[in-house]
Design a protein around this motif. Structure first.
Motif, short mmCIF file in Angstrom:
data_model
loop_
_atom_site.label_atom_id
_atom_site.label_comp_id
_atom_site.label_asym_id
_atom_site.label_seq_id
_atom_site.Cartn_x
_atom_site.Cartn_y
_atom_site.Cartn_z
N SER A 186 -8.37 3.12 5.78
CA SER A 186 -7.16 4.03 6.44
C SER A 186 -6.34 3.06 7.02
CB SER A 186 -7.92 4.88 7.19
OG SER A 186 -7.06 5.64 8.00
N VAL A 187 -5.08 3.23 6.64
CA VAL A 187 -4.05 2.35 7.19
C VAL A 187 -2.73 3.08 7.39
CG1 VAL A 187 -3.36 1.38 5.07
CG2 VAL A 187 -2.84 -0.01 6.78
N SER A 188 -2.13 2.60 8.52
CA SER A 188 -0.71 3.45 8.74
C SER A 188 0.26 2.33 9.19
CB SER A 188 -0.96 4.30 10.12
OG SER A 188 -1.88 5.22 9.90
N ARG A 189 1.49 2.78 8.69
CA ARG A 189 2.64 1.78 9.04
C ARG A 189 3.44 2.55 10.12
NH1 ARG A 189 6.57 0.44 4.08
NH2 ARG A 189 6.49 2.76 4.09
N ILE A 190 3.52 1.96 11.17
CA ILE A 190 4.54 2.46 12.23
C ILE A 190 5.84 1.88 12.35
CG2 ILE A 190 4.32 2.76 14.75
CD1 ILE A 190 1.12 2.49 14.52
N THR A 191 6.80 2.54 12.54
CA THR A 191 8.09 2.03 12.69
C THR A 191 8.51 2.31 14.20
OG1 THR A 191 8.78 2.61 10.42
CG2 THR A 191 10.69 1.93 12.10
N VAL A 221 8.11 -3.16 12.31
CA VAL A 221 7.05 -2.29 11.55
C VAL A 221 5.76 -3.10 12.09
CG1 VAL A 221 5.75 -1.94 9.52
CG2 VAL A 221 8.50 -1.87 9.72
N SER A 222 5.08 -2.01 12.37
CA SER A 222 3.53 -2.52 12.86
C SER A 222 2.46 -1.77 11.96
CB SER A 222 3.16 -2.09 14.15
OG SER A 222 4.12 -2.68 15.17
N TYR A 223 1.29 -2.38 11.62
CA TYR A 223 0.14 -1.81 10.80
C TYR A 223 -0.83 -1.70 11.98
CZ TYR A 223 3.41 -2.78 7.19
OH TYR A 223 4.43 -3.01 6.16
N VAL A 224 -1.86 -0.59 11.63
CA VAL A 224 -3.17 -0.30 12.06
C VAL A 224 -4.10 0.21 11.06
CG1 VAL A 224 -2.37 -0.15 14.44
CG2 VAL A 224 -2.70 1.84 12.97
N ILE A 259 0.75 -1.29 0.01
CA ILE A 259 -0.12 0.01 0.03
C ILE A 259 0.95 1.11 -0.15
CG2 ILE A 259 -1.79 1.23 1.43
CD1 ILE A 259 -2.38 -1.32 2.46
N PHE A 260 1.92 1.22 0.68
CA PHE A 260 2.93 2.37 0.92
C PHE A 260 3.71 2.67 -0.30
CE2 PHE A 260 1.17 0.91 4.80
CZ PHE A 260 0.82 2.18 5.76
N ASN A 261 3.68 2.04 -1.42
CA ASN A 261 4.64 2.11 -2.46
C ASN A 261 3.45 2.89 -3.55
OD1 ASN A 261 6.58 0.76 -1.44
ND2 ASN A 261 5.88 -1.14 -2.27
N ALA A 262 2.24 2.96 -3.19
CA ALA A 262 1.37 3.38 -4.15
C ALA A 262 1.30 4.95 -4.13
CB ALA A 262 0.15 3.16 -4.04
N LEU A 271 -6.16 8.02 -2.26
CA LEU A 271 -6.43 9.17 -1.77
C LEU A 271 -5.17 9.92 -1.66
CD1 LEU A 271 -10.17 9.32 -0.44
CD2 LEU A 271 -9.60 9.27 -2.66
N ASN A 272 -4.42 9.43 -0.53
CA ASN A 272 -3.25 10.02 -0.06
C ASN A 272 -2.29 9.03 0.46
OD1 ASN A 272 -3.78 9.63 2.65
ND2 ASN A 272 -4.71 11.52 2.83
N ASN A 273 -1.12 9.29 0.56
CA ASN A 273 0.06 8.58 1.09
C ASN A 273 1.15 9.24 1.79
OD1 ASN A 273 1.75 6.50 1.81
ND2 ASN A 273 1.90 5.49 -0.07
N VAL A 274 0.92 9.39 2.90
CA VAL A 274 1.58 10.65 3.58
C VAL A 274 2.65 10.32 4.71
CG1 VAL A 274 1.24 12.80 4.83
CG2 VAL A 274 -0.36 12.11 3.05
N VAL A 275 3.57 10.53 4.68
CA VAL A 275 4.76 10.44 5.89
C VAL A 275 4.32 11.57 6.84
CG1 VAL A 275 7.06 10.34 6.40
CG2 VAL A 275 6.37 9.17 4.09
N LYS A 276 3.80 11.26 7.77
CA LYS A 276 3.60 12.38 8.95
C LYS A 276 4.66 12.65 9.72
CE LYS A 276 -1.38 11.45 8.68
NZ LYS A 276 -2.54 11.45 9.41
N TYR A 277 5.25 11.43 10.39
CA TYR A 277 6.56 11.68 10.92
C TYR A 277 7.71 10.51 10.61
CZ TYR A 277 3.20 13.68 14.08
OH TYR A 277 2.19 14.76 14.67
N SER A 278 8.89 10.48 11.01
CA SER A 278 9.88 9.57 10.40
C SER A 278 9.60 8.28 10.80
CB SER A 278 11.17 10.05 11.18
OG SER A 278 11.22 10.00 12.54
#
Length: 150
Positions: free
Chosen positions: A97-102, A108-111, A48-51, A72-79
């Motif tokens: 709506s999905v987020s990738r957390i380092t 890596v975690s996903y929610v 998803i995060f490559n789109a 609709l969007n793919n945003v790096v909000k923080y590092s």
């Protein structure tokens, strides 16, 4: 004297029951034909995060469930946080709506959630006890707060 109190109590319970039933019956189930738990691979979630925004993406999960839509969007909000939103016309414009957390240990975690406020049900992305990701069916009223003020 007991008679009016009895009727008032019966009337109160009738209103409570009717109100509770009408809230769940007023919206149809969107995912009624799909399982309550759908397994997800980390590779599918990571893709998803490559789109790019505007790109059409198709995510194939297990149990013959796929979610196709436009990013609709793919945003790096923080590092350590990246979030993406996909809107699917196939599911009446439901939003994934999905987020990738380092994490601090570089794991890596996903929610995430698949929801549509016009439908009774949706999915929430969670990690199970064995460390595998799953979409678990939820009632949208439990995950979308009601902000109506009267």
């Amino acid at each position: 004297m007991k008679q009016p109190a009895y009727y008032a109590l019966v009337l109160l319970f009738t209103f409570i029951t009717t109100t509770g039933y009408s809230q769940t019956a007023s919206r149809p189930k969107q995912f009624g034909n799909f399982p309550d738990v759908i397994n997800c691979t980390e590779a599918t979630l990571s893709s998803i995060f490559n789109a790019s925004p505007g790109q059409n993406i198709s995510l194939s999960f297990s149990d013959n469930f796929s979610f196709t839509g436009d990013v609709l969007n793919n945003v790096v909000k923080y590092s350590n946080l990246q979030s993406a939103v996909i809107k699917s016309p196939a599911f009446h414009n439901s939003i994934f709506s999905v987020s990738r957390i380092t994490n601090t240990d570089n794991s890596v975690s996903y929610v995430g959630r698949i929801i549509n406020k016009n439908y009774f049900d949706g999915y929430e992305l969670k990690k199970n006890a064995t460390g595998n990701y799953q979409l678990i069916k939820v009632e949208t009223d439990r995950v979308i707060p009601d902000c109506n003020q009267q």
